[in-house]
Design an enzyme around this catalytic site. Sequence first.
Site, PDB file in Angstrom:
ATOM      1  CD  GLU A  83      44.340  -8.803  41.619  1.00 57.59           C
ATOM      2  OE1 GLU A  83      45.560  -8.720  41.887  1.00 57.59           O
ATOM      3  OE2 GLU A  83      43.902  -8.861  40.466  1.00 57.59           O
ATOM      4  CD  GLU A  89      51.241  -5.484  37.080  1.00 54.15           C
ATOM      5  OE1 GLU A  89      50.433  -5.010  37.912  1.00 54.15           O
ATOM      6  OE2 GLU A  89      50.881  -5.980  36.005  1.00 54.15           O
ATOM      7  CG  ASP A 145      41.503 -15.280  37.137  1.00 50.36           C
ATOM      8  OD1 ASP A 145      41.028 -16.289  37.709  1.00 50.36           O
ATOM      9  OD2 ASP A 145      42.716 -15.000  37.163  1.00 50.36           O
TER      10      ASP A 145
END
Length: 341
Positions: free
Chosen positions: A116, A125, A20
């Site tokens: 991150e 999450e 990414d």
Amino acid sequence: MNNYFTEYENLEVHELMLRDRPRQEAYYNAILKNKELFKDKIVLDVGAGTGILSAFCAQAGAKLVYAVEASNLATKVALDLIDENGLTSVVKVIHSQIEEFVLPATAEKVDIIVSEWMGFYLLHEGMLDSVLFARDHFLKPDGLMFPSECTIFVAPCSVPTLFDYWQNVDGVNMERFASKLRLQKSTRPEIIQLKSNDLLHEGIVFHWMSLLDVNPKDLDEICFKEVVATQIAGKHQGFCIWFEVRFPGEETVVLSTSPHAPETHWKQCVVVLPEDNCETLEEKSPVAFQILMKRSANDARKYNLEVELLDPNVEEHPMPCSCHMTKCILTEAHLKMMDTT
């Protein structure tokens, strides 16, 4: 080991994140282009994964980096990455959940926390809870957070992949199939990549927070109510949610998951409207809604997203409002007259 952590032992998950480019470049630039913030500093990398962010911090001049990773990736991958880059004297890989991590008795608190932690629609999450735990237990009072602030946006949108595509599939109309498909998908938000022209509005701030002072309890429930005027005509088929995070430093770096920005693995989160509520709107049509993001009672790492359409004739509009309702047109004209006097 918690399933959440064992899932992160799948290397393909990390391949997705490492490929990414907007994600990688944001962290690389935020750290390596602000070396003065990292020089001779102590850094804590929460959820270090493969260890690449810890390596960035060491390359930026940190004197010590604690790379804390709860999954077995710590010993199977991160240790190798740090070793093969000759950084073992600076980066200490620690196989532990952050809630069980203990600083050495003689060690001082850290200057910077890097992580991150972002999930779909930012909070999926629930890893931010662990980052805030680290902040409260290990960060110096004047310490820095990377990233330091976050914004969630929402906008009414079209969802052509779930609607328009099925009108003609190689010459065959499949709208009835599409209707059943949307019904099947209606119980949960879609994670898809929209095009910028799928948005009926540029987006409005749904929630903003600074990671230096947000309270974990603030994350349990976020509610937002607003009236927005569509900026283009189109089919209102859902609400698009995305986020951006900002990093500290002279070299300002922003990582955005907007449909206007380069695509990331987070894409966007779209709450699709029931078909009975979908309609074609003109430019400047008012869309009144309330959106609720509430932590699941069954799984603290997940959230329930609820969107309720409201009556724009009843709800209070922002001032000024650019919608085509008479009261807003008159108010906007009045405000313009006051500005010229």
